[in-house]
Every structure is written in C-alpha cells, then in structure tokens.
Write a protein that holds these residues in place. Structure first.
Motif, PDB file in Angstrom:
ATOM      1  N   LEU A  99       0.842  -1.193   0.000  1.00 32.62           N
ATOM      2  CA  LEU A  99       0.000   0.000   0.000  1.00 32.62           C
ATOM      3  C   LEU A  99       0.868   1.230   0.000  1.00 32.62           C
ATOM      4  O   LEU A  99       2.018   1.193   0.450  1.00 32.62           O
ATOM      5  CB  LEU A  99      -0.923   0.029   1.229  1.00 32.62           C
ATOM      6  CG  LEU A  99      -0.247   0.125   2.594  1.00 32.62           C
ATOM      7  CD1 LEU A  99      -1.099   0.912   3.554  1.00 32.62           C
ATOM      8  CD2 LEU A  99       0.023  -1.266   3.145  1.00 32.62           C
ATOM      9  N   GLN A 100       0.285   2.306  -0.531  1.00 33.81           N
ATOM     10  CA  GLN A 100       0.989   3.591  -0.474  1.00 33.81           C
ATOM     11  C   GLN A 100       0.117   4.585   0.284  1.00 33.81           C
ATOM     12  O   GLN A 100       0.315   4.798   1.465  1.00 33.81           O
ATOM     13  CB  GLN A 100       1.358   4.046  -1.888  1.00 33.81           C
ATOM     14  CG  GLN A 100       2.468   3.149  -2.467  1.00 33.81           C
ATOM     15  CD  GLN A 100       2.816   3.477  -3.896  1.00 33.81           C
ATOM     16  OE1 GLN A 100       2.673   4.605  -4.363  1.00 33.81           O
ATOM     17  NE2 GLN A 100       3.294   2.470  -4.629  1.00 33.81           N
ATOM     18  N   CYS A 101      -0.905   5.137  -0.356  1.00 38.87           N
ATOM     19  CA  CYS A 101      -1.747   6.077   0.391  1.00 38.87           C
ATOM     20  C   CYS A 101      -2.677   5.350   1.359  1.00 38.87           C
ATOM     21  O   CYS A 101      -3.088   5.898   2.365  1.00 38.87           O
ATOM     22  CB  CYS A 101      -2.549   6.961  -0.552  1.00 38.87           C
ATOM     23  SG  CYS A 101      -3.987   6.139  -1.256  1.00 38.87           S
ATOM     24  N   GLY A 102      -3.046   4.114   1.007  1.00 35.15           N
ATOM     25  CA  GLY A 102      -3.840   3.301   1.917  1.00 35.15           C
ATOM     26  C   GLY A 102      -5.346   3.437   1.801  1.00 35.15           C
ATOM     27  O   GLY A 102      -6.086   2.750   2.501  1.00 35.15           O
ATOM     28  N   ILE A 103      -5.814   4.286   0.912  1.00 35.52           N
ATOM     29  CA  ILE A 103      -7.270   4.482   0.780  1.00 35.52           C
ATOM     30  C   ILE A 103      -7.971   3.184   0.350  1.00 35.52           C
ATOM     31  O   ILE A 103      -9.040   2.842   0.828  1.00 35.52           O
ATOM     32  CB  ILE A 103      -7.579   5.609  -0.243  1.00 35.52           C
ATOM     33  CG1 ILE A 103      -7.240   6.963   0.361  1.00 35.52           C
ATOM     34  CG2 ILE A 103      -9.032   5.552  -0.707  1.00 35.52           C
ATOM     35  CD1 ILE A 103      -8.293   7.536   1.288  1.00 35.52           C
ATOM     36  N   CYS A 104      -7.344   2.461  -0.555  1.00 38.12           N
ATOM     37  CA  CYS A 104      -7.984   1.257  -1.084  1.00 38.12           C
ATOM     38  C   CYS A 104      -7.824   0.067  -0.150  1.00 38.12           C
ATOM     39  O   CYS A 104      -8.483  -0.957  -0.327  1.00 38.12           O
ATOM     40  CB  CYS A 104      -7.371   0.897  -2.442  1.00 38.12           C
ATOM     41  SG  CYS A 104      -5.642   0.350  -2.313  1.00 38.12           S
ATOM     42  N   CYS A 136      -6.999   0.616  -7.205  1.00 47.78           N
ATOM     43  CA  CYS A 136      -5.880   1.217  -6.476  1.00 47.78           C
ATOM     44  C   CYS A 136      -5.160   2.144  -7.428  1.00 47.78           C
ATOM     45  O   CYS A 136      -4.756   1.734  -8.510  1.00 47.78           O
ATOM     46  CB  CYS A 136      -4.930   0.127  -5.971  1.00 47.78           C
ATOM     47  SG  CYS A 136      -3.465   0.846  -5.185  1.00 47.78           S
ATOM     48  N   ARG A 137      -5.020   3.395  -7.023  1.00 50.96           N
ATOM     49  CA  ARG A 137      -4.365   4.379  -7.893  1.00 50.96           C
ATOM     50  C   ARG A 137      -2.862   4.419  -7.652  1.00 50.96           C
ATOM     51  O   ARG A 137      -2.147   5.128  -8.354  1.00 50.96           O
ATOM     52  CB  ARG A 137      -4.953   5.774  -7.634  1.00 50.96           C
ATOM     53  CG  ARG A 137      -6.403   5.885  -7.978  1.00 50.96           C
ATOM     54  CD  ARG A 137      -6.665   5.638  -9.443  1.00 50.96           C
ATOM     55  NE  ARG A 137      -6.379   6.819 -10.259  1.00 50.96           N
ATOM     56  CZ  ARG A 137      -6.308   6.808 -11.582  1.00 50.96           C
ATOM     57  NH1 ARG A 137      -6.451   5.680 -12.229  1.00 50.96           N
ATOM     58  NH2 ARG A 137      -6.066   7.914 -12.242  1.00 50.96           N
ATOM     59  N   CYS A 138      -2.368   3.745  -6.619  1.00 46.87           N
ATOM     60  CA  CYS A 138      -0.962   3.928  -6.241  1.00 46.87           C
ATOM     61  C   CYS A 138      -0.058   2.765  -6.612  1.00 46.87           C
ATOM     62  O   CYS A 138       0.991   2.961  -7.204  1.00 46.87           O
ATOM     63  CB  CYS A 138      -0.830   4.147  -4.734  1.00 46.87           C
ATOM     64  SG  CYS A 138      -1.786   5.516  -4.074  1.00 46.87           S
ATOM     65  N   THR A 139      -0.452   1.544  -6.244  1.00 50.82           N
ATOM     66  CA  THR A 139       0.544   0.465  -6.224  1.00 50.82           C
ATOM     67  C   THR A 139       0.791  -0.202  -7.561  1.00 50.82           C
ATOM     68  O   THR A 139       1.807  -0.878  -7.723  1.00 50.82           O
ATOM     69  CB  THR A 139       0.098  -0.659  -5.269  1.00 50.82           C
ATOM     70  OG1 THR A 139      -1.101  -1.245  -5.795  1.00 50.82           O
ATOM     71  CG2 THR A 139      -0.142  -0.141  -3.874  1.00 50.82           C
TER      72      THR A 139
HETATM   73  S1  FES Z   1      -2.591   2.531  -2.006  1.00 50.35           S
HETATM   74 FE1  FES Z   1      -3.384   4.399  -2.720  1.00 50.35          FE
HETATM   75  S2  FES Z   1      -5.159   3.741  -3.784  1.00 50.35           S
HETATM   76 FE2  FES Z   1      -4.237   1.893  -3.279  1.00 50.35          FE
END
Ligand code: FES
Ligand SMILES: Cc1cc2nc3c(=O)[nH]c(=O)nc-3n(C[C@H](O)[C@H](O)[C@H](O)COP(=O)(O)OP(=O)(O)OC[C@H]3O[C@@H](n4cnc5c(N)ncnc54)[C@H](O)[C@@H]3O)c2cc1C
Ligand code: FES
Lengths: 158, 287
Positions: A99-104, A136-139
């Motif tokens: 995870l990065q931002c963790g929203i998902c 997920c927009r980050c990983t």
């Molecule tokens: S970790 Fe940022 S949307 Fe999945």
C-alpha cells in the motif's frame, strides 16, 4: 425526514442506530457509528474502497441502504484484527509494502479475506479477477497480488 | 423517500399501485442506488421485497428451475445443477460487475433496468425464460423477451413486480453460451453481445436454435432468422455465414463513445458465431 431505528450486528457487537431511509450503509458506518475504516472512493460501486461483509458476502457499502441491514451481520475492517494481533493479510500488506496512500487497503483486505475463505489457494489470475472491483491508484496492483499470495500461503500452513 | 418492507406480495402490489410519486423496487440496489446517488431518479417510495417467501430460492420445477427475484448472480454461479443445465444464462449473470456487485445484483434487476446492454438478458431470452409477475390483479407469466420495451422501460403495469424467473427443462444434447465484447477484461458495459442456445440430435445436427443480441438495438433482440439459419446443420461454413448475415441484419445500434454502428454490427455477428460454436461443443457436438 423521519429517522428509522435499525438493529444490526457489526463485528459481532449488537448495534442500534437511527438513519434516514436513503442513507447508505457506508454513511451510517462512517458518520453515525464512527467506523471510518471503509472509505468512499466513488459512491457508485466502481472502486470497492467501501467494501464490507454483509451476511458473509463482500459488498460495496455505498450500494447498501443502512435500513437494509436490520437483523443482518456486518463485518468491517475494524473487526479484522484480533485485539492487538493483526490478521495475516494485514501484517503481510505492511511487510510487503502493498500500500501507499492506503485508501484502497481496507476494501482490498476485506475482499481478499473473503476470497481466501472461499478459495485458500487461488491462482494469481483468480486473485486479480476477484479484486477487479477494488481499484488502487498507487501500487499498480503487483504488490497487492503478491501480498495476498504470501498471506494465503501462511494461512494454509497455519 | 419512504422505505417499506411489505409483509406479503399482496401488500407490496397494493402499496406500489397506490403510490402517486416515483416508486422503485430494491433487490440488489446496484442500479437503483447508483441512480439515487447520482440524483438521476429520486424515488418517493422504495419497496424492499427480499424478505418475502421464495425470493431467495432456486427451486427445481418440472425439470427446469424457478429462480427467486432476490437470488444474486453469485448464488446463480454457485448452483452447480443450474449452471450445468443453463451455462450461458449463468455466464451472462456472472459477467455483471465485480465480486462485490455480483454478491448483490440480480437477474431480475438487470432485466427491469431494461438496459440494451444488460448482460444476463440475452441468455434468458435464448433460454425461453418466463418471468412471473405479481400485481393488483393477481399473477401472470410473461416471456422475458417481452419485458423490456425500450431503454429504461418495461411492460410491467403499475403495481406489478417480478417474483421469479423460470428456466424451462431441456433435452439431453442441448446447451447455451453468452459472449460480450468489452475493451477491458472485466468490469465494463457491453459494446455488443450475443447468446446462442441449441438442441442437437444424436448425430450432432442442430434441431432447434435461438440467437439473441445485446447492445445493438434499443432492447435485447431475439433474432429468429439467425436461429433458423443454423437449424438442420452442424455449423458448417455456409451455416455460419448465414448466421452472421442474419445477426448483422437484425442490428440497429447507435454510435457512441463505446463503439460505432459498423463496429457494433460486425462484432455482434462474430460473437454470435463464437457463442454458437461454444454452445455446440457444450451440447456434445463435434466439429
Ligand atoms: S494505495 Fe493508494 S489507492 Fe491503493
Ligand atoms: C460497478 C457496477 C458494474 C456493473 N456492471 C454491469 C455489467 O457488467 N453488466 C450489466 O448488465 N450490468 C452491470 N451493472 C448494472 C447492475 O449491476 C445490473 O443491472 C444488476 O443486475 C441490477 O440488479 P439489482 O438487483 O442490483 O437491481 P436493483 O438496482 O435493485 O433494481 C434495478 C431496477 O429494477 C427494478 N426492480 C428490481 N427488482 C424488481 C422486481 N422484483 N420487479 C420489478 N422491478 C424490479 C427496480 O425498481 C429498479 O428500477 C453494474 C453496476 C455497477 C454498480
Ligand atoms: S465508494 Fe463504494 S464502490 Fe466506490
């Protein structure tokens, strides 16, 4: 608008709340019960950030009415760890930096747990299809798939 | 908005019939709650029927299956006997949305939203499925193909709702298939789609065939000519060419961001061909 009383079980606890007829379960959890683990990404069933278990099945809580949960069993991310002990999926997601931002993440953990309950030894493709409704927009997903597989292997060995 | 869980079918139809404002029925909520959120439809009355008797049942009946209106796509996919008899119907239902959506979405909601691209409807149409309606004047059975009349509109009268869908029995040597074209691998709306249901004789010759197409006309369309084109054949090249020609001739799509008229028409024919081959081999035919 007249508020409607609802009795439901959330993470094993008998819970009562009042809500409006058109209020989503997601809004009830977040705004009335202070359970802010489930996130609102889209509000229209596309992103899966709001995933919770409803009577044993993973659903988008943004597409469930609060009033529909009368007499139901709801499980949220807040009920996933056993006290201070994280669920293997939670721990491995941290260890593997899935995870990065963790929203998902709360939604993905709930959905992944429901997959492993049904299919303890999925292929990568099965994991990808099962999680197709969790955006997920980050990983870039790769680490998520790897973390699910690592946790699954650990859970099979346990 | 009022939310009501009526205590009987009779109470539900009386409630719906008496409503002067906008009434909606809540089964899976995956269409109706999206529209509510988007303020596209703001119902005055939301009627939840999921708790009524039979709504969650998949019951064997006269060699076929009766599916309650609140049975989810996921539950259809988990029913081995139903899937073995009507694999094309189930694969259409299983293409609806994500895991989360699957766990809530119903084929009745899919049918009543009346989208031309509804994924479970072509399979239901080729299966000759029949919807059971309950209304202020009692119950009646209506073929699924007649339910949607235009995008977003059904033929249901005021106060009427669907209680179940019946999938009929079928002989040995029969099967079906559904395919759609989407630019992604999952979670998208069909650009075009086709379902084919076939019956074969012992020698593998097709004795009955139904073909339906989606997303290429205002409603899902049954293409009688396309079915007729392959009856009496074993899907040889000429039969397939006739199937494609009849399918394309039945298309009257629109051009939008998902695809042009030409693209939709062409892919509908290709999907009908491929679905016919899959249904044929599932039915035990060898090409
Ligand atoms: S970790 Fe940022 S949307 Fe999945
Ligand atoms: C993220 C996402 C992805 C999706 N992907 C797809 C897809 O790939 N393919 C596809 O075809 N659809 C898709 N959909 C649309 C939707 O999930 C389906 O149409 C679904 O089958 C609707 O069923 P439901 O039970 O949720 O219906 P609901 O939303 O509960 O109801 C839909 C409509 O049917 C009416 N209705 C419901 N029950 C009855 C009844 N018993 N009698 C009469 N009328 C009734 C309601 O009044 C309402 O107008 C998607 C939706 C979402 C949110
Ligand atoms: S917030 Fe529910 S699916 Fe995106």
């Amino acid at each position: 608008m007249k508020m409607i009383p609802v009795e439901t079980t959330i993470n094993g606890d008998q819970t009562e709340f009042l809500c409006n007829a058109d209020e989503s379960l997601l809004d009830v959890l977040r705004d009335r019960l202070g359970l802010t683990g489930a996130k609102e990404g889209c509000g229209t069933g596309d992103c899966g950030a709001c995933s919770v278990m409803l009577n044993g099945r993973v659903v988008c809580s943004c597409l469930v009415l609060g009033v529909e949960t009368q007499g139901a069993e709801v499980e949220t991310i807040e009920g996933m760890a056993d006290g201070e002990t994280l669920h293997p999926l939670q721990r491995v997601f941290i260890e593997e930096a899935a995870l990065q931002c963790g929203i998902c993440t709360p939604g993905i953990l709930i959905a992944a747990k429901s997959l492993l309950a049904k299919n303890p030894d999925p292929t990568d493709t099965e994991v990808r299809y099962w999680l197709a409704g969790n955006l997920c927009r980050c990983t870039g997903y790769d680490k998520i798939i790897k973390a699910v597989q690592k946790a699954a292997a650990e859970m099979r060995a346990a | 908005m009022r939310y009501v869980k009526p205590e009987s079918y009779e109470a539900a139809s009386a409630l719906l019939a008496a409503e002067d404002g906008i009434a909606r029925i809540l089964t899976g909520g995956t269409d109706v709650l999206v529209m509510l959120k988007a303020e596209m439809v703001e119902p005055d009355l939301m009627v939840d029927l999921k708790h009524l008797p039979g709504m969650h049942d998949i019951a064997a009946e006269d060699g076929g299956f009766r599916i309650g209106a609140a049975v989810s796509s996921a539950e259809l996919g988990e029913h081995a006997a139903l899937k073995a008899m009507w694999p094309g119907v189930v694969e259409g239902a299983e293409l609806i949305g994500s895991t989360q959506v699957q766990n809530r979405a119903t084929i009745v909601g899919n049918l009543c939203t009346a989208s031309p691209a509804a994924d479970s409807v072509p399979g239901l149409v080729t299966a000759n499925a029949v919807a059971r309606l309950h209304g202020p004047h009692g119950t009646r059975d209506v073929p699924v193909v007649e339910i949607p009349v235009s995008p977003g509109k059904t033929m249901l009268a005021k106060g009427e709702f669907i209680t179940s869908i019946y999938l009929p029995a079928r002989p040995v040597g029969a099967s079906d298939a559904y395919l759609r074209f989407i630019p992604r691998t999952e979670m998208d709306i069909a650009v075009s789609s086709a379902a084919v249901s076939l019956e074969l004789d012992a020698g593998g010759t097709i004795t009955a065939a139904r073909v339906a197409i989606g997303a290429v006309a205002p409603t899902v369309r049954l293409v009688a000519d396309a079915g007729a084109a392959i009856v009496g054949t074993k899907l040889d090249d000429d039969a397939i060419a006739a199937l494609i020609a009849a399918t394309e001739a039945a298309c009257s799509p629109i051009t939008d961001k998902r695809g042009t008229i030409e693209f939709r028409t062409k892919t509908a024919g290709v999907l009908a061909k491929r679905a016919a081959h899959i249904a044929y081999s599932r039915a035990g035919g060898k090409t």
